[in-house]
Each structure stands twice: as structure tokens, then as C-alpha cells.
Design an enzyme around this catalytic site. Sequence first.
Site, PDB file in Angstrom:
ATOM      1  N   THR A 131       3.324  -5.687 -52.123  1.00  0.00           N
ATOM      2  CA  THR A 131       3.607  -5.717 -50.692  1.00  0.00           C
ATOM      3  C   THR A 131       3.515  -4.321 -50.069  1.00  0.00           C
ATOM      4  O   THR A 131       2.878  -4.134 -49.026  1.00  0.00           O
ATOM      5  CB  THR A 131       5.042  -6.262 -50.458  1.00  0.00           C
ATOM      6  OG1 THR A 131       5.263  -7.360 -51.335  1.00  0.00           O
ATOM      7  CG2 THR A 131       5.260  -6.660 -49.018  1.00  0.00           C
ATOM      8  N   THR A 132       4.162  -3.357 -50.701  1.00  0.00           N
ATOM      9  CA  THR A 132       4.195  -1.989 -50.161  1.00  0.00           C
ATOM     10  C   THR A 132       2.771  -1.442 -50.005  1.00  0.00           C
ATOM     11  O   THR A 132       2.425  -0.835 -48.979  1.00  0.00           O
ATOM     12  CB  THR A 132       4.993  -1.073 -51.115  1.00  0.00           C
ATOM     13  OG1 THR A 132       6.212  -1.729 -51.485  1.00  0.00           O
ATOM     14  CG2 THR A 132       5.286   0.269 -50.488  1.00  0.00           C
TER      15      THR A 132
ATOM     16  N   HIS B 249       7.947 -12.986 -47.331  1.00  0.00           N
ATOM     17  CA  HIS B 249       7.842 -13.439 -48.730  1.00  0.00           C
ATOM     18  C   HIS B 249       7.935 -14.958 -48.808  1.00  0.00           C
ATOM     19  O   HIS B 249       8.025 -15.522 -49.894  1.00  0.00           O
ATOM     20  CB  HIS B 249       8.989 -12.848 -49.571  1.00  0.00           C
ATOM     21  CG  HIS B 249       8.858 -11.381 -49.851  1.00  0.00           C
ATOM     22  ND1 HIS B 249       7.663 -10.773 -50.137  1.00  0.00           N
ATOM     23  CD2 HIS B 249       9.801 -10.398 -49.936  1.00  0.00           C
ATOM     24  CE1 HIS B 249       7.872  -9.480 -50.349  1.00  0.00           C
ATOM     25  NE2 HIS B 249       9.148  -9.224 -50.236  1.00  0.00           N
TER      26      HIS B 249
ATOM     27  N   ARG C  33      -0.186 -11.258 -58.019  1.00  0.00           N
ATOM     28  CA  ARG C  33      -0.271 -10.356 -59.165  1.00  0.00           C
ATOM     29  C   ARG C  33       0.099 -11.137 -60.427  1.00  0.00           C
ATOM     30  O   ARG C  33       0.812 -12.147 -60.338  1.00  0.00           O
ATOM     31  CB  ARG C  33       0.754  -9.240 -58.924  1.00  0.00           C
ATOM     32  CG  ARG C  33       0.810  -8.163 -59.929  1.00  0.00           C
ATOM     33  CD  ARG C  33       1.912  -7.176 -59.560  1.00  0.00           C
ATOM     34  NE  ARG C  33       1.773  -5.989 -60.396  1.00  0.00           N
ATOM     35  CZ  ARG C  33       2.643  -5.012 -60.452  1.00  0.00           C
ATOM     36  NH1 ARG C  33       3.732  -5.057 -59.710  1.00  0.00           N
ATOM     37  NH2 ARG C  33       2.442  -3.971 -61.236  1.00  0.00           N
TER      38      ARG C  33
ATOM     39  N   SER D 266       8.504  -5.783 -62.871  1.00  0.00           N
ATOM     40  CA  SER D 266       8.715  -4.945 -61.688  1.00  0.00           C
ATOM     41  C   SER D 266      10.032  -5.318 -60.998  1.00  0.00           C
ATOM     42  O   SER D 266      10.815  -4.455 -60.598  1.00  0.00           O
ATOM     43  CB  SER D 266       7.523  -5.118 -60.752  1.00  0.00           C
ATOM     44  OG  SER D 266       7.619  -4.256 -59.669  1.00  0.00           O
TER      45      SER D 266
HETATM   46  P1  A3P Z   1       5.561  -1.678 -60.714  1.00  0.00           P
HETATM   47  O1  A3P Z   1       7.037  -1.887 -60.687  1.00  0.00           O
HETATM   48  O2  A3P Z   1       4.881  -2.549 -61.725  1.00  0.00           O
HETATM   49  O3  A3P Z   1       5.158  -0.280 -60.841  1.00  0.00           O
HETATM   50  P2  A3P Z   1       6.236  -4.628 -53.855  1.00  0.00           P
HETATM   51  O4  A3P Z   1       5.626  -3.604 -52.985  1.00  0.00           O
HETATM   52  O5  A3P Z   1       5.722  -6.026 -53.569  1.00  0.00           O
HETATM   53  O6  A3P Z   1       7.699  -4.536 -53.863  1.00  0.00           O
HETATM   54  O7  A3P Z   1       5.729  -4.354 -55.329  1.00  0.00           O
HETATM   55  C1  A3P Z   1       6.132  -3.197 -56.007  1.00  0.00           C
HETATM   56  C2  A3P Z   1       5.116  -2.914 -57.093  1.00  0.00           C
HETATM   57  O8  A3P Z   1       3.946  -2.363 -56.491  1.00  0.00           O
HETATM   58  C3  A3P Z   1       5.630  -1.864 -58.058  1.00  0.00           C
HETATM   59  O9  A3P Z   1       5.004  -2.169 -59.295  1.00  0.00           O
HETATM   60  C4  A3P Z   1       5.097  -0.591 -57.444  1.00  0.00           C
HETATM   61  O10 A3P Z   1       5.030   0.496 -58.338  1.00  0.00           O
HETATM   62  C5  A3P Z   1       3.719  -1.046 -57.001  1.00  0.00           C
HETATM   63  N1  A3P Z   1       3.161  -0.224 -55.914  1.00  0.00           N
HETATM   64  C6  A3P Z   1       3.792   0.299 -54.849  1.00  0.00           C
HETATM   65  N2  A3P Z   1       2.943   0.994 -54.097  1.00  0.00           N
HETATM   66  C7  A3P Z   1       1.738   0.910 -54.687  1.00  0.00           C
HETATM   67  C8  A3P Z   1       0.448   1.452 -54.393  1.00  0.00           C
HETATM   68  N3  A3P Z   1       0.258   2.227 -53.331  1.00  0.00           N
HETATM   69  N4  A3P Z   1      -0.554   1.177 -55.232  1.00  0.00           N
HETATM   70  C9  A3P Z   1      -0.377   0.400 -56.322  1.00  0.00           C
HETATM   71  N5  A3P Z   1       0.820  -0.128 -56.666  1.00  0.00           N
HETATM   72  C10 A3P Z   1       1.870   0.124 -55.858  1.00  0.00           C
END
Ligand code: A3P
Length: 350
Positions: A97-98, A156, A178, A186
Site C-alpha cells: 500500500t505505502t 483495505h 502480494r 510483514s
Molecule cells: P516487508 O515487511 O515485507 O518489508 P503496506 O504498505 O501495505 O503496509 O506494506 C508494507 C510492506 O511493503 C513492507 O514489507 C514494506 O517494507 C514494503 N514497502 C514499503 N514501501 C515500499 C517501497 N517503496 N517499495 C517496496 N516495498 C515497500
Amino acid sequence: MANYDSAPHADVPIPYKIIEETNSHLIDEPTKEHDTLIASLPLQPSLERTITFAGHTRLYKDVWMRENIIRGILVMQQCLKTRPTDIFLASFPKSGTTWLKAMIFATLTRTNRSIDQHPLHTHNPHQCVMFMDVGFATGRSQIIENIPSPRVMSTHLPYFLLPDSITESNCRIVYVWRDPKDVLVSMWYFVQKILGGADKIATFDQYYKNFYEGLNSYGPIWNHVLGYWEESKRRPEKILFLKYENILQEPVKCAKQLAHFLGCPYSEAEENQGVVEQIVELCSIKTLKNLDVNKDGNHATSTAPNVHISHAYYFRKGETGDWKSHMTQEMAERFDTMIEEKFKGSGLHI
Ligand code: A3P
């Protein structure tokens, strides 16, 4: 050129945080209108309650969700007036998401400032794109109504729980999913960080069991993914279905696909100037993770009262296959077999 500091009539999105700060008078007290209904919903048994974080989890339309999110759904159904220009980012938590918030925001705002001055340098992606499930639950309906077009919001919610206003409109939805095994890992780390240590949450094995049985917040991940997948097959021009692993492998190709879908494809000149690569670089975990705003900043979350989420929690490894360090081969195979069974006939594979 848009002015990111105020810009009430900007034709590109401005960070949601700025909109909220300048419209704070529009924030209402969270409604109590739905409290009786919510209180009547089945409560998750105590074991599972320790596995999710922040408050009670209840069963709403066969999906376990935190009370505040259920409130968000009910308010959203009443108040959201979707515009054809709206863009929704949908995802199961911890699926990227981020990253996609950053990518969508950077793609739409790319022509208005040089990359060095981009708001993502000073705003966490979650401050740029609002999380509407909580926004509607916490009295922000009026602010949402006042966000200038094109609005970008995230959810979500599973597809079938989206308000009619979204599913019946002609707006765009970007969905990212994913490998569920990496989602689980995660999530386990994320909740640990929020609650302040591994001793505060269930063991990884309990977490695995909970996830395998689909008892986690937002429901079984396979239903979540399949819901958007099926809809994206029906309306590919309106629902872009992306996979985290594919974006990692071919970020430039995916960035172009995203821009095209959003209606602002990269021009030949931009491609020649390396703008696509610059956007990819700006939104990479390496860049975002090392920015001061993401190392030191935090924001309040209404999902868990009195909890501030540090921006750093959103950036961990950003790799594929971390499940290998947490699951036995048997656990992984059991999970994959179950998911493949659920996906059978859909054309989708892990
Ligand atoms: P990991 O915990 O496997 O490292 P969300 O944004 O949906 O909460 O998901 C978080 C996951 O996305 C985490 O995975 C985080 O490290 C990864 N993430 C966050 N920013 C990212 C980016 N710019 N590129 C790739 N993965 C990213």
C-alpha cells in the site's frame, strides 16, 4: 504549477495532510449512529482478539473487522459521493500500500515540480493519500467531500464491501496484491512494532494459524484478492490489478502501466529524459526509508486509540520471500496448496 502549500483549486492531488490541516474545522465528532448495530455483531473469541491489534474485532458480513472499520463502512455507504475522476487504491494490509500510494501520487504530480522538491520528500505516503476506511469512521466525511479532484484515497476493504457509490461509478481502482506468505510475515512484524515488542503479540505459529483460517482483519486474503481479480477481468480499463513481486522485478514497466491506466502516460520526451526512472527511484524503499520524514516522523492512527504509528514501521525489507526465514517448508507448502485450491479456475496463481 500547483502550490502544494495551499492550492484549493489545484488540478493535481495535494498531500491529504495539507488538506486536513487547512480544513480542520470540518472534522466532526465520530458518529455514534451505528454503535448499537456494531455492538450487536459477533465478537471475535479472545484468542484471536490478541492476534489482531487495537480494539474489538467483530464479524460483519462474514468478515472479521475492527469496530472502527465497520463504522467506516457504514458511514462511507451513507456519505461517499464518488466522482468519475476519483482514484482508489485498494489492497489487503501489508501488500504494498505505502509503495503504491507513493507511486500513484508521484505519477499524478510529476509535471508540477522537480523531483527534488517533490512533496514525498517531506510527507510520508500515508500523509499524501488518505485512508478512507478510518477517515469516514472518524468524522472526516466533510473533508473528504472537499478534497479537490482528482481525489486519491485508499481502502483495505474487500471489493464486495465497497460502497455502491464506488462500484457503480466509473472511477479507477488500482489494486495491489502480494504473496500471502510475505503478507503474513510483514503483518507479524508490523503489529509487533506497533504494540512494542514480540512478547505483546501471538507467536508466529498462532499468527499463521489465524491467517490460514481466514480469521484475520479484513477477512481471508484469498477472497480479498479474488474479488478484485474477477472485477478487473470484467472491467480492465477501470481496475488495474498489480502484483508486488512483478513491480519489484520490472518497476519501470509497471510505472508506465500505472501512468497509462491513470490517464497520464509518459510522453516520449519524459521517457527520453528518464522521468520514469526518477519516479521509480523516488518511490523506492531505499529512497523513502532514508528520508527524515520517514525515519523520525509519525502520525496518529484512529484504529488504535492513543497509538502513534512511526513512519519507519511502514518500511521494513521490501523484498520477496522473507517467509523462508519464518516458515518451515511444510507450512509454506500447506499454505500454497490451500491458496491454489481457492484460486482454482480463476486464472490466478501465487
Ligand atoms: P516487508 O515487511 O515485507 O518489508 P503496506 O504498505 O501495505 O503496509 O506494506 C508494507 C510492506 O511493503 C513492507 O514489507 C514494506 O517494507 C514494503 N514497502 C514499503 N514501501 C515500499 C517501497 N517503496 N517499495 C517496496 N516495498 C515497500
